[in-house]
Design a protein around this motif. Sequence first.
Motif, PDB file in Angstrom:
ATOM      1  N   GLN A  18      22.554  21.138  10.241  1.00 42.34           N
ATOM      2  CA  GLN A  18      21.928  20.427  10.829  1.00 42.34           C
ATOM      3  C   GLN A  18      20.944  19.859   9.774  1.00 42.34           C
ATOM      4  O   GLN A  18      20.680  18.639   9.739  1.00 42.34           O
ATOM      5  CB  GLN A  18      20.699  21.094  11.871  1.00 42.34           C
ATOM      6  CG  GLN A  18      21.434  21.350  13.292  1.00 42.34           C
ATOM      7  CD  GLN A  18      21.873  22.719  13.474  1.00 42.34           C
ATOM      8  OE1 GLN A  18      22.361  23.134  12.264  1.00 42.34           O
ATOM      9  NE2 GLN A  18      21.773  23.372  14.597  1.00 42.34           N
ATOM     10  N   ASP A  47      22.930  32.853  20.139  1.00 35.58           N
ATOM     11  CA  ASP A  47      21.830  31.682  20.484  1.00 35.58           C
ATOM     12  C   ASP A  47      21.369  31.129  19.435  1.00 35.58           C
ATOM     13  O   ASP A  47      21.153  29.781  19.409  1.00 35.58           O
ATOM     14  CB  ASP A  47      21.105  32.223  21.544  1.00 35.58           C
ATOM     15  CG  ASP A  47      20.209  30.901  22.242  1.00 35.58           C
ATOM     16  OD1 ASP A  47      20.575  30.060  22.869  1.00 35.58           O
ATOM     17  OD2 ASP A  47      18.862  30.823  21.970  1.00 35.58           O
ATOM     18  N   THR A  99      24.199  29.229  16.906  1.00 35.57           N
ATOM     19  CA  THR A  99      25.395  28.265  17.069  1.00 35.57           C
ATOM     20  C   THR A  99      24.794  26.941  17.245  1.00 35.57           C
ATOM     21  O   THR A  99      23.442  26.801  17.105  1.00 35.57           O
ATOM     22  CB  THR A  99      26.004  28.604  18.541  1.00 35.57           C
ATOM     23  OG1 THR A  99      27.044  28.019  18.697  1.00 35.57           O
ATOM     24  CG2 THR A  99      24.846  28.370  19.649  1.00 35.57           C
ATOM     25  N   GLY A 100      25.536  25.986  17.662  1.00 33.05           N
ATOM     26  CA  GLY A 100      24.835  24.355  17.840  1.00 33.05           C
ATOM     27  C   GLY A 100      25.136  23.522  16.759  1.00 33.05           C
ATOM     28  O   GLY A 100      25.385  22.522  17.025  1.00 33.05           O
ATOM     29  N   THR A 114      29.461  22.622  20.029  1.00 32.16           N
ATOM     30  CA  THR A 114      30.134  23.913  19.199  1.00 32.16           C
ATOM     31  C   THR A 114      31.353  24.460  20.212  1.00 32.16           C
ATOM     32  O   THR A 114      31.047  24.784  21.389  1.00 32.16           O
ATOM     33  CB  THR A 114      29.261  24.955  18.914  1.00 32.16           C
ATOM     34  OG1 THR A 114      28.154  24.217  17.827  1.00 32.16           O
ATOM     35  CG2 THR A 114      29.963  25.937  18.052  1.00 32.16           C
ATOM     36  N   LYS A 163      28.756  35.188  29.665  1.00 29.33           N
ATOM     37  CA  LYS A 163      27.428  34.671  29.158  1.00 29.33           C
ATOM     38  C   LYS A 163      27.650  34.470  27.655  1.00 29.33           C
ATOM     39  O   LYS A 163      27.006  33.476  27.355  1.00 29.33           O
ATOM     40  CB  LYS A 163      26.538  35.914  29.266  1.00 29.33           C
ATOM     41  CG  LYS A 163      25.900  36.065  30.766  1.00 29.33           C
ATOM     42  CD  LYS A 163      25.072  37.399  30.859  1.00 29.33           C
ATOM     43  CE  LYS A 163      24.709  37.709  32.192  1.00 29.33           C
ATOM     44  NZ  LYS A 163      24.018  38.814  32.264  1.00 29.33           N
ATOM     45  N   SER A 168      29.108  30.863  27.225  1.00 28.26           N
ATOM     46  CA  SER A 168      28.095  29.824  27.521  1.00 28.26           C
ATOM     47  C   SER A 168      27.192  29.783  26.687  1.00 28.26           C
ATOM     48  O   SER A 168      26.798  28.607  25.980  1.00 28.26           O
ATOM     49  CB  SER A 168      27.624  30.135  28.783  1.00 28.26           C
ATOM     50  OG  SER A 168      26.409  29.344  29.171  1.00 28.26           O
ATOM     51  N   THR A 169      26.846  30.791  25.877  1.00 35.12           N
ATOM     52  CA  THR A 169      25.723  30.720  24.717  1.00 35.12           C
ATOM     53  C   THR A 169      26.273  30.030  23.785  1.00 35.12           C
ATOM     54  O   THR A 169      25.362  29.247  23.089  1.00 35.12           O
ATOM     55  CB  THR A 169      25.364  32.036  24.657  1.00 35.12           C
ATOM     56  OG1 THR A 169      24.571  33.000  25.722  1.00 35.12           O
ATOM     57  CG2 THR A 169      24.285  32.165  23.393  1.00 35.12           C
ATOM     58  N   LYS A 196      28.626  27.720  23.502  1.00 34.37           N
ATOM     59  CA  LYS A 196      29.026  26.581  23.550  1.00 34.37           C
ATOM     60  C   LYS A 196      27.836  25.690  23.594  1.00 34.37           C
ATOM     61  O   LYS A 196      27.720  24.938  24.609  1.00 34.37           O
ATOM     62  CB  LYS A 196      29.816  26.252  24.840  1.00 34.37           C
ATOM     63  CG  LYS A 196      31.415  27.112  24.711  1.00 34.37           C
ATOM     64  CD  LYS A 196      32.155  27.237  25.791  1.00 34.37           C
ATOM     65  CE  LYS A 196      32.539  25.824  26.483  1.00 34.37           C
ATOM     66  NZ  LYS A 196      33.617  26.045  27.537  1.00 34.37           N
ATOM     67  N   GLN A 197      26.897  25.374  22.824  1.00 33.25           N
ATOM     68  CA  GLN A 197      25.907  24.448  22.672  1.00 33.25           C
ATOM     69  C   GLN A 197      26.279  23.327  21.726  1.00 33.25           C
ATOM     70  O   GLN A 197      26.832  23.391  20.653  1.00 33.25           O
ATOM     71  CB  GLN A 197      24.602  25.330  22.080  1.00 33.25           C
ATOM     72  CG  GLN A 197      24.243  26.288  23.126  1.00 33.25           C
ATOM     73  CD  GLN A 197      23.073  27.099  22.580  1.00 33.25           C
ATOM     74  OE1 GLN A 197      21.916  26.426  22.213  1.00 33.25           O
ATOM     75  NE2 GLN A 197      22.925  28.395  22.835  1.00 33.25           N
ATOM     76  N   ASN A 198      25.679  22.243  22.154  1.00 31.16           N
ATOM     77  CA  ASN A 198      25.721  20.989  21.276  1.00 31.16           C
ATOM     78  C   ASN A 198      27.048  20.609  20.759  1.00 31.16           C
ATOM     79  O   ASN A 198      27.423  20.236  19.702  1.00 31.16           O
ATOM     80  CB  ASN A 198      24.697  21.261  20.268  1.00 31.16           C
ATOM     81  CG  ASN A 198      24.252  19.840  19.374  1.00 31.16           C
ATOM     82  OD1 ASN A 198      24.436  18.971  20.022  1.00 31.16           O
ATOM     83  ND2 ASN A 198      24.279  19.997  18.158  1.00 31.16           N
TER      84      ASN A 198
END
Length: 391
Positions: free
Chosen positions: A330, A48, A51-52, A98, A88, A91-92, A94-96
């Motif tokens: 980022q 968490d 990622t992203g 990724t 879980k 899902s964790t 696959k943010q923004n």
Amino acid sequence: MTEKYNFLKPYTFKNGVTIKNRIVIPPMTEAAALENGAVSQDELRYFDIHTGGVGMFIIPTMNVSDDGKGFEGEPSVADDKFMPGLKKLASTVKQNGTKAILQIFHAGRMSNSKILRGVQPVSASAVAALRPNAETPRELTEPEIEQIIEDFGQATRRAIQAGFDGIELHGANTYLMQQFFSPHSNRRTDKWGGNLENRMRFPLEVIKSVHAAVEKYADDKFIVGYRISPEEIEEPGIRLDDTLKFIDVLADQPINYLHVSMGYAWRTSLNDKSDDEPIILKVKKVVNDRLPLISVGSIEKPADAEKIVDSGIDFAAIGRESIRDPKWVQKVELGQENSIRYQMSLTELDELGVNSAFLDFLYALHADLHLVGSDQPKDDFAEKLGGVEGN
């Protein structure tokens, strides 16, 4: 967003899947799963945090068979009972935007009876690895080989049903798929060993099993990658000529990318010191645009990643650097490159999600590991984590 770097541009696979940028987190073992192989809360927290930003996050390798476990704290995808944690995890990650790619493997002889709770490790042949305290594995029977091939297909099915965007086959770093390809670990005289064609058979059959699972359970947007190590130093062992012939075959298989595993992205041959052409460029010539390539190894600064992409390599993987600075992408996007962290202090471990099991694993890999703020001399963390990107 700055347009300064080409690695920030998206990439679209031939199957239509678009990756938002060319930066990848490679699979880096964190040794923090539960004892039975289930995904832990510590792992979920780590992913968490990290990622992203990148285009693809390749989840550290999971065993497809119970006797394929290679180290303590290793997660497993060998049974449906692990599905809640796998869902879980997908899902964790696959943010923004990724993409979550799950690496799967069988450790083969790179395990031992202690890790396997009294079970002798297996391999293509009964030949021990050339490393301290290596155990001699038991040679797999043909029905067992067929079962492991099926296990890879079932693991792919679980990855699809858990919601991952793809899987990566771990055909590198001396694990079982590489063991079948290697003339050092494979001394068989049946159809699974001997000449180059027979030594390619096991990984190619695994690809077929995975592809069958994708066709049955997924759509054509599911990504399948293959990771390969170009050479071995053992005698006999894998040499670059055989690898390039194998890659020529791999480029025509139903896979979506090739991930070339090396400690230094621009490494030249380990066995032919007179050859000064980087291996990754040799691979690029052979692939000839049939597959996108991921290059990994000591890529830390934006200029390092840009050099990879500008050389016609499609993706640059930042491993150790992504541990130190989860916001690397980022910061580059915002033009804040001067704030990127290239060292890591013991005081920052919790905020980075690096628990004690992960730290112990890093120390076990690198006895000379120095961390800023420890009782050891101050040193650059990057220089002390050479092998973590290869797990």
